[in-house]
Design a protein around this motif. Structure first.
Motif, mmCIF file in Angstrom:
data_model
loop_
_atom_site.group_PDB
_atom_site.id
_atom_site.type_symbol
_atom_site.label_atom_id
_atom_site.label_comp_id
_atom_site.label_asym_id
_atom_site.label_seq_id
_atom_site.Cartn_x
_atom_site.Cartn_y
_atom_site.Cartn_z
ATOM 1 N N ILE A 105 -1.514 -2.767 8.448
ATOM 2 C CA ILE A 105 -1.905 -2.439 7.078
ATOM 3 C C ILE A 105 -1.854 -3.719 6.260
ATOM 4 C CG2 ILE A 105 -1.311 -1.100 5.023
ATOM 5 C CD1 ILE A 105 0.063 0.920 6.927
ATOM 6 N N GLN A 106 -2.962 -4.053 5.587
ATOM 7 C CA GLN A 106 -3.002 -5.292 4.804
ATOM 8 C C GLN A 106 -3.762 -5.088 3.509
ATOM 9 O OE1 GLN A 106 -4.334 -8.742 6.966
ATOM 10 N NE2 GLN A 106 -3.879 -10.140 5.282
ATOM 11 N N ASN A 107 -3.179 -5.633 2.435
ATOM 12 C CA ASN A 107 -3.822 -5.633 1.116
ATOM 13 C C ASN A 107 -4.204 -4.215 0.678
ATOM 14 O OD1 ASN A 107 -4.742 -6.938 -1.218
ATOM 15 N ND2 ASN A 107 -6.839 -6.991 -0.450
ATOM 16 N N CYS A 108 -3.240 -3.317 0.772
ATOM 17 C CA CYS A 108 -3.484 -1.922 0.400
ATOM 18 C C CYS A 108 -2.619 -1.509 -0.782
ATOM 19 C CB CYS A 108 -3.214 -0.998 1.583
ATOM 20 S SG CYS A 108 -4.475 -1.101 2.887
ATOM 21 N N ASP A 109 -3.021 -0.428 -1.421
ATOM 22 C CA ASP A 109 -2.264 0.192 -2.502
ATOM 23 C C ASP A 109 -1.863 1.586 -2.028
ATOM 24 O OD1 ASP A 109 -1.383 0.379 -5.379
ATOM 25 O OD2 ASP A 109 -2.796 2.042 -5.322
ATOM 26 N N ILE A 110 -0.560 1.784 -1.859
ATOM 27 C CA ILE A 110 -0.061 3.039 -1.295
ATOM 28 C C ILE A 110 0.752 3.773 -2.354
ATOM 29 C CG2 ILE A 110 1.445 4.068 0.443
ATOM 30 C CD1 ILE A 110 0.810 1.618 2.223
ATOM 31 N N VAL A 111 0.343 5.002 -2.675
ATOM 32 C CA VAL A 111 1.132 5.902 -3.524
ATOM 33 C C VAL A 111 1.244 7.192 -2.737
ATOM 34 C CG1 VAL A 111 1.349 7.054 -5.749
ATOM 35 C CG2 VAL A 111 0.234 4.815 -5.614
ATOM 36 N N SER A 112 2.363 7.375 -2.017
ATOM 37 C CA SER A 112 2.413 8.432 -1.014
ATOM 38 C C SER A 112 3.855 8.799 -0.688
ATOM 39 C CB SER A 112 1.699 7.977 0.257
ATOM 40 O OG SER A 112 1.769 8.966 1.263
ATOM 41 N N PRO A 113 4.386 9.889 -1.267
ATOM 42 C CA PRO A 113 5.707 10.352 -0.853
ATOM 43 C C PRO A 113 5.731 10.660 0.650
ATOM 44 C CG PRO A 113 5.006 11.483 -2.861
ATOM 45 C CD PRO A 113 3.815 10.734 -2.346
ATOM 46 N N GLU A 114 6.866 10.368 1.256
ATOM 47 C CA GLU A 114 7.074 10.647 2.681
ATOM 48 C C GLU A 114 6.072 9.909 3.570
ATOM 49 O OE1 GLU A 114 7.525 14.863 3.376
ATOM 50 O OE2 GLU A 114 8.632 15.129 1.518
ATOM 51 N N PHE A 115 5.799 8.684 3.224
ATOM 52 C CA PHE A 115 4.876 7.851 3.992
ATOM 53 C C PHE A 115 5.598 7.242 5.193
ATOM 54 C CE2 PHE A 115 2.758 3.955 5.150
ATOM 55 C CZ PHE A 115 1.410 4.180 4.934
ATOM 56 N N GLY A 116 4.961 7.273 6.342
ATOM 57 C CA GLY A 116 5.427 6.518 7.488
ATOM 58 C C GLY A 116 6.620 7.090 8.216
ATOM 59 N N TRP A 117 6.659 8.390 8.429
ATOM 60 C CA TRP A 117 7.762 8.995 9.174
ATOM 61 C C TRP A 117 7.496 8.929 10.674
ATOM 62 C CZ3 TRP A 117 10.035 14.069 6.723
ATOM 63 C CH2 TRP A 117 10.478 13.790 5.416
ATOM 64 N N SER A 118 8.511 8.544 11.423
ATOM 65 C CA SER A 118 8.449 8.553 12.892
ATOM 66 C C SER A 118 7.249 7.771 13.415
ATOM 67 C CB SER A 118 8.414 9.996 13.420
ATOM 68 O OG SER A 118 9.560 10.708 12.991
ATOM 69 N N VAL A 119 7.069 6.565 12.871
ATOM 70 C CA VAL A 119 6.000 5.678 13.342
ATOM 71 C C VAL A 119 6.606 4.508 14.112
ATOM 72 C CG1 VAL A 119 4.401 6.316 11.509
ATOM 73 C CG2 VAL A 119 5.982 4.429 11.137
ATOM 74 N N LYS A 120 5.762 3.838 14.917
ATOM 75 C CA LYS A 120 6.236 2.740 15.751
ATOM 76 C C LYS A 120 5.259 1.570 15.699
ATOM 77 C CE LYS A 120 8.526 5.801 19.078
ATOM 78 N NZ LYS A 120 8.617 6.230 20.493
ATOM 79 N N ASN A 121 5.837 0.377 15.670
ATOM 80 C CA ASN A 121 5.055 -0.858 15.733
ATOM 81 C C ASN A 121 4.039 -0.919 14.587
ATOM 82 O OD1 ASN A 121 4.423 -3.363 16.765
ATOM 83 N ND2 ASN A 121 2.903 -2.566 18.209
#
Length: 280
Positions: A105-121
């Protein structure tokens, strides 16, 4: 390679199971309110497109997203997806990334509750984030120049590196294991309780009651601002280049600090040593 440009889709599973497809300047929106536009697709590139419907990228492999907008209605945008690149995009729906691996992920705008659960690498660079429970139970995170505002971030993460970041987030890094944070500013209450094998290097740590109940905690050349009741019940080796309001009952190790207003040692099991340095 199939090329689709300037189209609008609102039906259920509009491009389900697509392979070798490029989508350019399209809208996923409309009265049919269909879900799962690209479910179970592979080798997909999406450019300059608008997403206002749910679950667009589930069970995908080899995915590239650039210059796209995902609104707050685009919930749970990427789940169970592997080998993805997301750049120059807005991810504004809740739970935008979950159970995914090998994502850049590069040069992004993230507005997101509970973002990125149980992710890898996951690699994240030059990105601004607003989120609660950000990246919980995730593994092998590599962040560079990421700004975060939120709460309860990086809980239960493992084997991760953060460099040149700015985090304003309470209860961050709880139960983290094998993590290095370098050249960063972390502001928030109750930082990194119950963590293990965590190192802060050249960081500024701001806020009350940080770094308690930790094991094999290291601070190298760090500043601490407005920090009181620090290091309670922790095993710690620390070099702190600023003053600290108070240190309480470090369990084991050595803390070298420029100055400390109060050292509280009222637990007979607390054997940590606090040394006031001569450097001002």
């Amino acid at each position: 390679m199939t090329y689709i440009k300037d189209k609008q889709f609102d039906e259920e599973r509009a491009l389900y199971g697509s392979k070798d497809i490029t989508v350019d300047n399209c809208k996923f929106d409309g009265p049919a309110d269909g879900e799962s536009a690209f479910k179970e697709s592979s080798n997909v590139e999406v450019r300059d497109s608008f997403f206002n419907l749910r679950y667009p990228f589930w069970h995908d492999n080899v995915l590239k997203i650039d210059g796209c907008e995902m609104t707050e209605n685009c919930r749970a945008a990427l789940w169970y997806t592997n080998d993805a690149g997301i750049s120059n995009s807005k991810l504004h729906g809740i739970k935008a990334l979950r159970e995914c691996s090998d994502v850049k992920i590069q040069n992004c705008d993230i507005v997101s509750p509970e973002f990125g659960w149980s992710v890898k690498n996951i690699d994240m660079k030059d990105t601004d984030v607003v989120s609660e429970y950000f990246m919980m139970r995730s593994d092998r995170l590599n962040f560079d120049n990421v700004t975060l505002k939120g709460k309860y971030s990086f809980q239960y993460i493992t084997d991760s590196v953060f460099d040149n970041c700015n985090f304003d987030t309470k209860d961050a890094f709880w139960h983290a294991n094998n993590v290095v944070i370098k050249n960063s500013v972390i502001k928030g209450e109750y930082l990194a309780w119950y963590c293990e094998n965590v190192t802060f290097e050249n960081c500024t740590l701001i806020g009350t009651q940080p770094l308690c109940y930790c094991k094999n905690l290291k601070l190298i050349n760090c500043k601490m601002v407005d920090t009181d009741l620090a290091f309670e019940k922790s095993e710690v080796e620390a070099t702190i280049t600023s003053s600290v309001i108070s240190i309480k009952n470090p369990m084991k190790g050595k803390i070298v600090v420029q100055d400390v207003s109060e050292i509280i040692m009222d637990d007979e099991n607390a054997k940590g040593v606090v040394v006031i340095s001569d450097e001002k």
